[in-house]
Design an enzyme around this catalytic site. Sequence first.
Site, PDB file in Angstrom:
ATOM      1  N   SER A 153       0.836  -1.202   0.000  1.00  0.00           N
ATOM      2  CA  SER A 153       0.000   0.000   0.000  1.00  0.00           C
ATOM      3  C   SER A 153       0.865   1.245   0.000  1.00  0.00           C
ATOM      4  O   SER A 153       1.972   1.258   0.564  1.00  0.00           O
ATOM      5  CB  SER A 153      -0.910   0.025   1.235  1.00  0.00           C
ATOM      6  N   TYR A 166      -1.143  -0.334   9.825  1.00  0.00           N
ATOM      7  CA  TYR A 166      -1.353  -0.750   8.443  1.00  0.00           C
ATOM      8  C   TYR A 166      -0.093  -0.499   7.609  1.00  0.00           C
ATOM      9  O   TYR A 166       0.347  -1.360   6.832  1.00  0.00           O
ATOM     10  CB  TYR A 166      -2.539   0.032   7.882  1.00  0.00           C
ATOM     11  N   LYS A 170       2.249  -3.245   5.696  1.00  0.00           N
ATOM     12  CA  LYS A 170       2.407  -3.199   4.252  1.00  0.00           C
ATOM     13  C   LYS A 170       3.870  -3.037   3.832  1.00  0.00           C
ATOM     14  O   LYS A 170       4.283  -3.558   2.794  1.00  0.00           O
ATOM     15  CB  LYS A 170       1.554  -2.069   3.664  1.00  0.00           C
TER      16      LYS A 170
END
Length: 307
Positions: A153, A166, A170
Amino acid sequence: MSNDLMKGKVAVVTGAGRGVGREIAICLAAEGASVIVNDLGASLQGEGVDMSPAQEVVQAIEAAGGKAVANGDSVAEYSGAENMVAAALETFGRIDAVVHSAGILRDSIFHKLEPDQFEAVLRVHLFGAFNISRAAAPHFRNQNSGAIVHMTSTSGLIGSVGQANYAAAKMGIVGLSRSVALDMQRFNVRSNCIAPHAFSRMIESIPGKTPEEQEREMEKRRTRTRADQIAPLAAFLCSDAAEGISGQIFGARGNEVYLYSQPRPIRTLHRDDGWTVAKLAETLPGALRASFTPLERTRDVFPWEAI
């Protein structure tokens, strides 16, 4: 089902009940692959279990003449990943590709981020990437072929506010994928990452704008950055047409496909007599500041509209 880049091959797709994973599963099937459609059917927070999204994708694939089986195991557990691979072997006799698209969010500004929120996101994204890749690896090694596609991401590659868990997961996936590519190249196994831009439940849930602003943004993303625009790149990377492509990071946004750079040294400072704190304080800022990577967000790096 008229295309055949994946004809005779078997793929496992995690998080395939909705969003990007769903479109990847359908695209792989359209290219001739038999697909294990994995999805817990959980909420974005990882809560609840509902097999109906995965079963609906299977029905859509079968209605179009393809082959698929639903699976409800959790990729966050190694035993769940083993079950997915076993399902591929038992149902279709082999496994040729895995795509890890499953994910959850527990967004929070960093000083309020709880340890359980951090761990939960890493378990699905990063541990999940390891689990499904590792479960498939011995089979790939034995048959001397295989392809792995991970979803990274821009939250990790570039940065987003309120997503430290997150982003860490990632970026961890990037390192994992690169290592898998290096370790498994002798067995003709490829591993690559995609950083997708697509309207999905995850995108829709990100806070920070008024309801009116968010709805206008969401409407643009629904039409200009769709999940089905990510799927062809993932299917291509799973196919033999991507032979020799490994250890790379790709992006897909709307009708754009791009290749990301990877960290390499860009400037060097050297002193024959070595460095002290004082010498670094005197020299480093002025010498390197112009080359620092700015504290930009994804939207600063991608200021143009997807078309």
